[in-house]
Design an enzyme around this catalytic site. Structure first.
Site, PDB file in Angstrom:
ATOM      1  N   LYS A  76      23.336 -10.708  85.565  1.00  0.00           N
ATOM      2  CA  LYS A  76      21.929 -11.106  85.731  1.00  0.00           C
ATOM      3  C   LYS A  76      21.748 -12.540  85.260  1.00  0.00           C
ATOM      4  O   LYS A  76      22.276 -12.928  84.207  1.00  0.00           O
ATOM      5  CB  LYS A  76      21.046 -10.151  84.919  1.00  0.00           C
ATOM      6  CG  LYS A  76      19.557 -10.393  85.071  1.00  0.00           C
ATOM      7  CD  LYS A  76      18.767  -9.363  84.278  1.00  0.00           C
ATOM      8  CE  LYS A  76      17.273  -9.519  84.423  1.00  0.00           C
ATOM      9  NZ  LYS A  76      16.528  -8.500  83.648  1.00  0.00           N
ATOM     10  N   SER A 151      13.161  -5.598  86.114  1.00  0.00           N
ATOM     11  CA  SER A 151      13.418  -6.955  86.550  1.00  0.00           C
ATOM     12  C   SER A 151      14.866  -7.194  86.994  1.00  0.00           C
ATOM     13  O   SER A 151      15.132  -8.158  87.706  1.00  0.00           O
ATOM     14  CB  SER A 151      13.075  -7.924  85.412  1.00  0.00           C
ATOM     15  OG  SER A 151      13.926  -7.716  84.300  1.00  0.00           O
ATOM     16  N   SER A 175      13.841  -2.503  82.484  1.00  0.00           N
ATOM     17  CA  SER A 175      14.421  -3.321  83.559  1.00  0.00           C
ATOM     18  C   SER A 175      15.842  -2.992  83.950  1.00  0.00           C
ATOM     19  O   SER A 175      16.358  -3.570  84.904  1.00  0.00           O
ATOM     20  CB  SER A 175      14.364  -4.790  83.172  1.00  0.00           C
ATOM     21  OG  SER A 175      13.084  -5.266  83.419  1.00  0.00           O
TER      22      SER A 175
HETATM   23  N1  GLN Z   1       8.705  -4.228  83.846  1.00  0.00           N
HETATM   24  C1  GLN Z   1       8.611  -4.528  82.453  1.00  0.00           C
HETATM   25  C2  GLN Z   1       7.934  -5.873  82.284  1.00  0.00           C
HETATM   26  O1  GLN Z   1       7.543  -6.417  83.235  1.00  0.00           O
HETATM   27  C3  GLN Z   1       9.953  -4.509  81.837  1.00  0.00           C
HETATM   28  C4  GLN Z   1      10.683  -5.773  82.022  1.00  0.00           C
HETATM   29  C5  GLN Z   1      12.014  -5.747  81.364  1.00  0.00           C
HETATM   30  O2  GLN Z   1      12.476  -4.687  80.903  1.00  0.00           O
HETATM   31  N2  GLN Z   1      12.622  -6.902  81.267  1.00  0.00           N
HETATM   32  O3  GLN Z   1       7.812  -6.361  81.209  1.00  0.00           O
END
Ligand code: GLN
Length: 474
Positions: A76, A151, A175
């Protein structure tokens, strides 16, 4: 292709192929397939071929090439790779080339892993659909008109698409697990502190985790084992021994006590609840004892998370000021203009929303009302889990209330998007290990993941359950 970590290592040791051959094959396949999904932001052929050549040289010299020998790994783009651009899918870091490697990167290469590219994600890991990338959304390889989740959508998509064997993502509130569920692969959020965060670009430091994606539990366990363990460069990394996770995959889960939280089923759509319900039946057939449990603070988790993560983000992202390594607006004439224009032009809408929310909840007069309150809720959520784990070995729940949604479907409603994380946020706030393991497809062929959560540092137990579950389903 559909190679696994285990099959690559075996094939290398038997001299059926070389690591360089595997790397070339993976790079060519990724290049060909990527236009379909936009999951890779960049391929890294030079670095990959160098790493593969090192593995081949070790094998030729009769040395152990490592547990990830020759495995094509995608990373990532929020994890620093020395000499390889790391953008966080943001215009702010579009040209940033890190001067050092993250500890997880060093360790995976030391174990023989071959980094073939950097994956797309939501900007600074903020999002649940991968639509917040400054470099275009990622499409779900299972259904190209749908999101891969976020994400870490790119890291889930490349594994589902078979353009990498395993990948690294990051998880702050879901995420890794949510995109794993949406793409039908295994995704693991380890205990907080299990994997060093050194070189992971900070979003919300008390919640950020690095973790693996794979097509099966064994590969995910092997990758985690390679990157886990104490690191002097991260004072929050835990000084606890790393067990041999793969050796613990006995397939025997008889008598294991499983708790199903009543609060977790109520938002799930019919098909998701059915598939997770069938998964729970499969666990019973394996000899697990299933009971209903209650995690009463769950209802406040989304609210607490979005206060804490935005507060931390507003502070962490203050460093992107146009002065040092980030984007600098060419139009600024004064110092103040440089800050405001650079940040205004460099960050996307979701990142700005979070910085504003975070600045607000930390401001004088609101700190006690929001931030402190959210920290108290976090303590209650952790207490819920501690109490639950006094009676059960593992908790099983859905990952997301719904399967992968259509691209564009939730972009206009941030609140609706935030609810995607309703089942994953609790585990993140408590810092416990949790993972998504595929548990079937909807009638439209969309994958649904089942979540397994265990107590701190009990990854081995979690993997044993997930592996037995996976074997029983195939
Ligand atoms: N969807 C969550 C957010 O937008 C989690 C994001 C993540 O785990 N990096 O914060």
């Amino acid at each position: 292709m559909s190679r696994t970590v285990t099959s690559i290592r075996e094939g290398l040791l038997k001299k059926e192929f070389s690591a360089v051959e595997i790397a070339r094959e993976a790079l060519a396949f990724a290049e060909r397939e990527n236009p379909k999904t936009n999951a890779y932001l960049m391929l890294s052929p030079e670095r990959a071929l160098e790493a593969a050549a090192r593995v081949d040289a070790k094998i030729a010299a009769g040395e152990d090439p490592g547990r990830l020998a020759g495995t094509p790994v995608a990373v990532k783009d929020v994890i620093l790779t020395k000499g390889l651009r790391t953008t966080c899918a943001s215009k702010m870091l579009e040209k940033f080339v890190p001067p050092y490697d993250a500890t997880a990167i060093e360790r995976l290469e030391a174990a023989g892993g071959v980094i073939i590219g950097k994956t797309n994600c939501d900007e600074f890991a903020m999002g649940s659909s991968n639509e917040n990338s400054a470099f275009g959304a990622v499409r779900n390889p299972v259904a190209l008109d749908r999101v891969p989740g976020g994400s870490s959508g790119g890291s889930a998509a490349v594994v589902a698409q078979d353009t990498a064997v395993v990948s690294l993502g990051s998880d702050t509130g879901g995420s890794i697990r949510q995109p794993a569920s949406f793409c039908g692969v295994v995704g693991v959020t380890p205990t907080y502190g299990r994997v060093s965060r050194y070189g992971l670009v900070a979003f919300a430091s008390s919640l950020d985790h690095i973790g693996p994606f794979a097509r099966n539990v064994r590969d995910a366990a092997t990758l985690l084992e390679a990157i886990a363990g104490r690191d002097p460069m991260d004072s929050t990394s835990a000084d606890a021994p790393v067990p041999d996770y793969a050796a613990g995959l006995t397939g025997d889960v008889r008598g294991m006590k499983i708790g199903v939280p009543s609060e977790y089923m109520k938002h799930a759509t019919g098909e998701t609840a059915d598939l997770v319900g069938k998964g729970i039946e499969r666990l019973k057939q394996l000899g697990c004892e299933v009971s209903e449990i209650s995690l009463p603070a769950t209802d406040y988790a989304v609210a607490a998370y979005y206060v804490i993560c935005t507060a931390e983000a507003s502070s962490n992202l203050a460093r992107y000021d146009g002065v040092r390594y980030s984007y600098r607006s060419p139009d600024a004439k004064t110092l103040n203009d440089m800050y405001t224009l650079s940040r205004g032009e460099g960050f996307g809408a979701e990142v700005k929303r979070r910085i504003m929310l975070g600045t607000y909840v930390l401001s004088h007069g609101y700190y006690d009302a929001y931030y402190l309150k959210a920290q108290k809720v976090r303590a209650l959520i952790t207490r819920d889990f501690t109490r639950a784990f006094a009676g059960v070995d593992a908790i099983v729940a859905p990952v997301s209330p719904f399967p992968a949604f259509k691209i564009g479907e939730k972009m206009s409603d941030p609140m609706e998007m935030y609810l995607s994380d309703i089942y994953t946020i609790t585990g993140s706030l408590a810092g416990i290990p949790c993972m998504s393991v595929p548990c079937g497809n909807t009638q439209d062929g969309l994958p649904v993941g089942m979540q397994i959560l265990c107590n701190h540092f009990e990854e081995q137990k979690m993997f044993r359950l997930a592996d037995a579950f996976e074997r029983a389903g195939s």
